[in-house]
Design a protein around this motif. Structure first.
Motif, PDB file in Angstrom:
ATOM      1  N   SER A  99     -11.072  20.960  15.167  1.00 42.85           N
ATOM      2  CA  SER A  99      -9.883  21.687  14.719  1.00 42.85           C
ATOM      3  C   SER A  99      -8.773  20.781  14.211  1.00 42.85           C
ATOM      4  CB  SER A  99      -9.337  22.553  15.869  1.00 42.85           C
ATOM      5  OG  SER A  99     -10.298  23.470  16.324  1.00 42.85           O
ATOM      6  N   LEU A 100      -8.992  19.470  14.147  1.00 42.76           N
ATOM      7  CA  LEU A 100      -7.911  18.556  13.768  1.00 42.76           C
ATOM      8  C   LEU A 100      -7.283  18.892  12.417  1.00 42.76           C
ATOM      9  CD1 LEU A 100      -6.232  16.029  14.464  1.00 42.76           C
ATOM     10  CD2 LEU A 100      -7.955  14.686  13.246  1.00 42.76           C
ATOM     11  N   PRO A 101      -8.051  19.153  11.335  1.00 46.10           N
ATOM     12  CA  PRO A 101      -7.381  19.496  10.070  1.00 46.10           C
ATOM     13  C   PRO A 101      -6.477  20.722  10.190  1.00 46.10           C
ATOM     14  CG  PRO A 101      -9.680  18.929   9.685  1.00 46.10           C
ATOM     15  CD  PRO A 101      -9.512  19.028  11.168  1.00 46.10           C
ATOM     16  N   ALA A 102      -6.888  21.718  10.977  1.00 48.09           N
ATOM     17  CA  ALA A 102      -6.043  22.902  11.165  1.00 48.09           C
ATOM     18  C   ALA A 102      -4.767  22.549  11.910  1.00 48.09           C
ATOM     19  CB  ALA A 102      -6.816  23.991  11.909  1.00 48.09           C
ATOM     20  N   VAL A 103      -4.858  21.663  12.901  1.00 45.51           N
ATOM     21  CA  VAL A 103      -3.664  21.226  13.634  1.00 45.51           C
ATOM     22  C   VAL A 103      -2.691  20.527  12.700  1.00 45.51           C
ATOM     23  CG1 VAL A 103      -2.853  19.590  15.382  1.00 45.51           C
ATOM     24  CG2 VAL A 103      -4.765  21.095  15.894  1.00 45.51           C
ATOM     25  N   LEU A 104      -3.215  19.760  11.743  1.00 48.47           N
ATOM     26  CA  LEU A 104      -2.348  19.032  10.815  1.00 48.47           C
ATOM     27  C   LEU A 104      -1.794  19.924   9.706  1.00 48.47           C
ATOM     28  CD1 LEU A 104      -4.281  15.652  10.653  1.00 48.47           C
ATOM     29  CD2 LEU A 104      -2.139  16.169  11.849  1.00 48.47           C
ATOM     30  N   ALA A 105      -2.070  21.233   9.789  1.00 55.41           N
ATOM     31  CA  ALA A 105      -1.394  22.213   8.944  1.00 55.41           C
ATOM     32  C   ALA A 105      -0.224  22.867   9.674  1.00 55.41           C
ATOM     33  CB  ALA A 105      -2.388  23.283   8.478  1.00 55.41           C
ATOM     34  N   HIS A 106      -0.075  22.601  10.976  1.00 61.52           N
ATOM     35  CA  HIS A 106       1.018  23.195  11.741  1.00 61.52           C
ATOM     36  C   HIS A 106       2.350  22.594  11.308  1.00 61.52           C
ATOM     37  CE1 HIS A 106       3.551  24.123  15.291  1.00 61.52           C
ATOM     38  NE2 HIS A 106       2.820  25.224  15.315  1.00 61.52           N
ATOM     39  N   THR A 107       3.370  23.422  11.281  1.00 62.58           N
ATOM     40  CA  THR A 107       4.665  22.982  10.756  1.00 62.58           C
ATOM     41  C   THR A 107       5.272  21.836  11.544  1.00 62.58           C
ATOM     42  OG1 THR A 107       6.871  23.754  10.126  1.00 62.58           O
ATOM     43  CG2 THR A 107       5.925  24.697  12.115  1.00 62.58           C
ATOM     44  N   SER A 108       4.901  21.681  12.817  1.00 58.57           N
ATOM     45  CA  SER A 108       5.448  20.583  13.617  1.00 58.57           C
ATOM     46  C   SER A 108       4.965  19.232  13.128  1.00 58.57           C
ATOM     47  CB  SER A 108       5.065  20.762  15.085  1.00 58.57           C
ATOM     48  OG  SER A 108       3.655  20.660  15.259  1.00 58.57           O
ATOM     49  N   THR A 109       3.906  19.219  12.300  1.00 59.62           N
ATOM     50  CA  THR A 109       3.386  17.946  11.775  1.00 59.62           C
ATOM     51  C   THR A 109       3.880  17.674  10.363  1.00 59.62           C
ATOM     52  OG1 THR A 109       1.341  18.886  10.835  1.00 59.62           O
ATOM     53  CG2 THR A 109       1.300  18.278  13.160  1.00 59.62           C
ATOM     54  N   GLN A 110       4.928  18.366   9.925  1.00 61.89           N
ATOM     55  CA  GLN A 110       5.465  18.116   8.588  1.00 61.89           C
ATOM     56  C   GLN A 110       5.898  16.653   8.466  1.00 61.89           C
ATOM     57  OE1 GLN A 110       9.713  19.977   8.240  1.00 61.89           O
ATOM     58  NE2 GLN A 110       8.636  21.148   9.818  1.00 61.89           N
ATOM     59  N   VAL A 111       5.684  16.111   7.296  1.00 61.21           N
ATOM     60  CA  VAL A 111       5.919  14.687   7.068  1.00 61.21           C
ATOM     61  C   VAL A 111       7.289  14.499   6.426  1.00 61.21           C
ATOM     62  CG1 VAL A 111       5.124  12.624   5.840  1.00 61.21           C
ATOM     63  CG2 VAL A 111       3.461  14.211   6.868  1.00 61.21           C
ATOM     64  N   LEU A 112       8.152  13.794   7.108  1.00 60.90           N
ATOM     65  CA  LEU A 112       9.487  13.491   6.587  1.00 60.90           C
ATOM     66  C   LEU A 112       9.585  12.012   6.253  1.00 60.90           C
ATOM     67  CD1 LEU A 112      11.712  15.539   9.084  1.00 60.90           C
ATOM     68  CD2 LEU A 112      10.671  16.289   6.931  1.00 60.90           C
TER      69      LEU A 112
END
Length: 522
Positions: free
Chosen positions: A158-171
């Motif tokens: 499920s890692l790619p799906a987790v990296l779609a979560h908004t908490s992982t947004q890249v600033l």
């Protein structure tokens, strides 16, 4: 009935404000028939969510919804994973994932989006509470050339799906102070922040550094308006171009208003009651089944939500096609069965009609909040339904934080809220957190099931299609039997869109408002 002076005054103020706002924020040109057509200006978006934080894990998805910041992985209109900052990804082996970075991406401060910058942002997300990345079995997040490489302690499909979560947004690196706290939201999306005025307002403008198609509408304001009635008046008067979070009564009225269109999409969201499994009464599965049977979901969906199809017969709505089980015995309204179950659990009618057991009255409190306008009216209906079977339910309408606070200090009896099971595009990840053995603020309280945990963990590690289908069916059946959360209604998101605006599409996962795809109508 005639309007009161106060109401007439309020309507006049709203209408006058709308005229001023539209005069200030739009430009027009003459069309061939002599009428005025909007050709530019500032798009006004109004919703119920306030601006409480700049931190990705606690900013209520506002900065991804406004397309200011991006995640490595995005989703499409069907909820499927698609490229975000990563153009592609694959597993090198069971415990190593590689993400190829979009080479042309640039932060709003003009600095390129590098693999090092992405890794730094993800590491900060991993170290912060509130992100599903924190619960992933991550051993190391690193760089290999231009790629981001995530090494795991164990398989985690499920890692790619987790990296779609908004908490992982890249600033951008310049977004953070030396302690890793966000002081400014500098993303890489189509829109850049112009101003943030907590808790009510965010202003964005099209970024000169965006490497995709430039937005047709260059300036957007988001305004948080807490009262649903006020949002409805703003939509009706034209003060708002896109209005979100409408209550059912206002939404039905606005369907007959000229100049606006209603856009709707069924969400993977369920309105549910979280039940304290350690409560002396509520810890009994018979009692939870009785509470469920007492609910006239069809009546509530029809009369209160104005949408009978939203009556929840199980936890997972049809919009979660892989999880919704057509052959599951439906949750139904049966007040007599509710009384029978309560009697089987040892409850007897007291002198005032309220059930009593061992000298204790069946008295509980339901906590909810007005951010979603349907919740208080549903709470009132639930109160009446429980009274009909001898349960004295008090309703407390306060801030949404009172539900997790009650979970943490053990004082919560029942909480009513809406839960989106696709905040991470793979619902198994959300379920793993919500129904972990130790419980969760927005999931189980004082309840756990070893078989459910094992099934969810197996899905996260990776199963073939047939095994995954069996695991999903097992999870749905356990939830239907045990009812640690009691489904009330499924959820349809609607937006009221002014006819000045064209191209509106609602995201079924609520990750983005896709404002960059909107145009002014000609």
């Amino acid at each position: 009935m005639a309007s009161t002076p106060t109401l007439r005054t309020a309507r006049a103020i709203v209408a006058l404000t709308a005229v001023v706002a539209l005069t200030a924020c739009t430009t027009t040109s003459d069309t061939r028939d002599g009428t005025a057509a909007v050709t530019g200006g500032t798009l006004s978006v109004v919703g119920p969510v306030e601006v409480h934080s700049l931190e990705p894990a606690t900013s209520s998805e506002l900065f991804t919804r406004l397309q200011v910041s991006e995640t490595l992985v995005a989703t499409d209109a069907d909820g499927a994973l698609r490229a975000g900052l990563a153009t592609g990804w694959h597993a090198d082996d069971d415990t190593t994932w590689r993400f190829e970075l979009r080479p042309t991406a640039v932060f709003h401060d003009g600095e390129p989006v590098t693999a090092d910058a992405v890794v730094a942002a993800l590491q900060i997300a991993y170290d912060k509470e509130g992100s599903p990345l924190t619960g992933a079995p991550v051993a190391e997040i690193g760089v290999d050339g231009d790629d981001i490489v995530v090494r795991l302690d164990e398989p985690f499909a499920s890692l790619p799906a987790v990296l779609a979560h908004t908490s992982t947004q890249v600033l951008a690196p310049s977004s953070y102070d030396e302690d890793g706290a966000v002081t400014e939201v500098i993303g890489s999306g189509p829109y850049a922040i112009s101003a943030v005025h907590p808790p009510q307002r965010i202003e964005v403008t099209a970024s000169e550094h965006w490497d995709g198609t430039a937005p047709a509408i260059t300036d957007v304001t988001y305004q948080a308006v807490s009262r649903a009635e006020s949002r409805a008046l703003m939509a009706e008067s034209g003060q708002s171009d896109v209005t979100l979070g409408m209550d059912p009564v206002s939404l039905q009225r606005l369907q007959d208003v000229d100049g606006v269109q209603i856009h709707s999409v069924t969400l993977p969201r369920t309105i549910q009651m979280k039940v304290n499994g350690e409560h002396p009464a509520l810890g009994d599965p018979l009692v939870r089944q009785a509470l469920s049977a007492a609910l006239d979901r069809q009546g509530m969906a029809t009369a209160l939500l104005r949408d009978p199809e939203m009556a929840a017969t199980q936890l997972f709505p049809p919009s979660l096609a892989d999880w919704h089980q057509d052959d599951l015995t439906a949750l139904e309204h049966d007040a007599d069965e509710a009384r029978r179950l309560l009697a089987e659990a040892g409850w007897e009618e007291g002198p005032d009609g309220i059930l009593v057991r061992d000298g204790e009255r069946f008295e509980i409190t339901l906590r909810t909040f007005p951010d979603r306008p349907e919740l208080p009216i549903l709470a009132t209906a639930i109160q009446a339904a429980f009274a009909d079977v001898g349960i004295d339910l008090s309703v407390s309408i306060s801030n949404s934080s009172e539900i997790p606070a009650g979970h943490q200090d053990g004082t919560l009896d029942v909480g009513l809220y809406a839960r989106n099971y696709a905040l991470v595009p793979d619902p198994a990840v959300t379920l793993l957190g919500d129904f972990a053995p130790e419980g969760s603020d927005w999931g189980a309280m004082g309840w756990n099931d070893e078989d459910l945990t094992a099934a969810l963990e197996a899905m996260a590690e990776g199963l073939d299609d047939a095994q995954a289908a069996d695991a999903r069916a097992q999870v749905a059946q356990i939830m239907q039997d045990e009812l640690p959360v009691i489904p009330v209604a499924w959820y349809r998101q609607s937006a009221v869109v002014n006819e000045r605006v064209a191209g509106m599409t609602l995201d079924p996962l609520e990750r983005s408002w896709w404002l960059s795809e909107l145009t002014w109508s000609s």
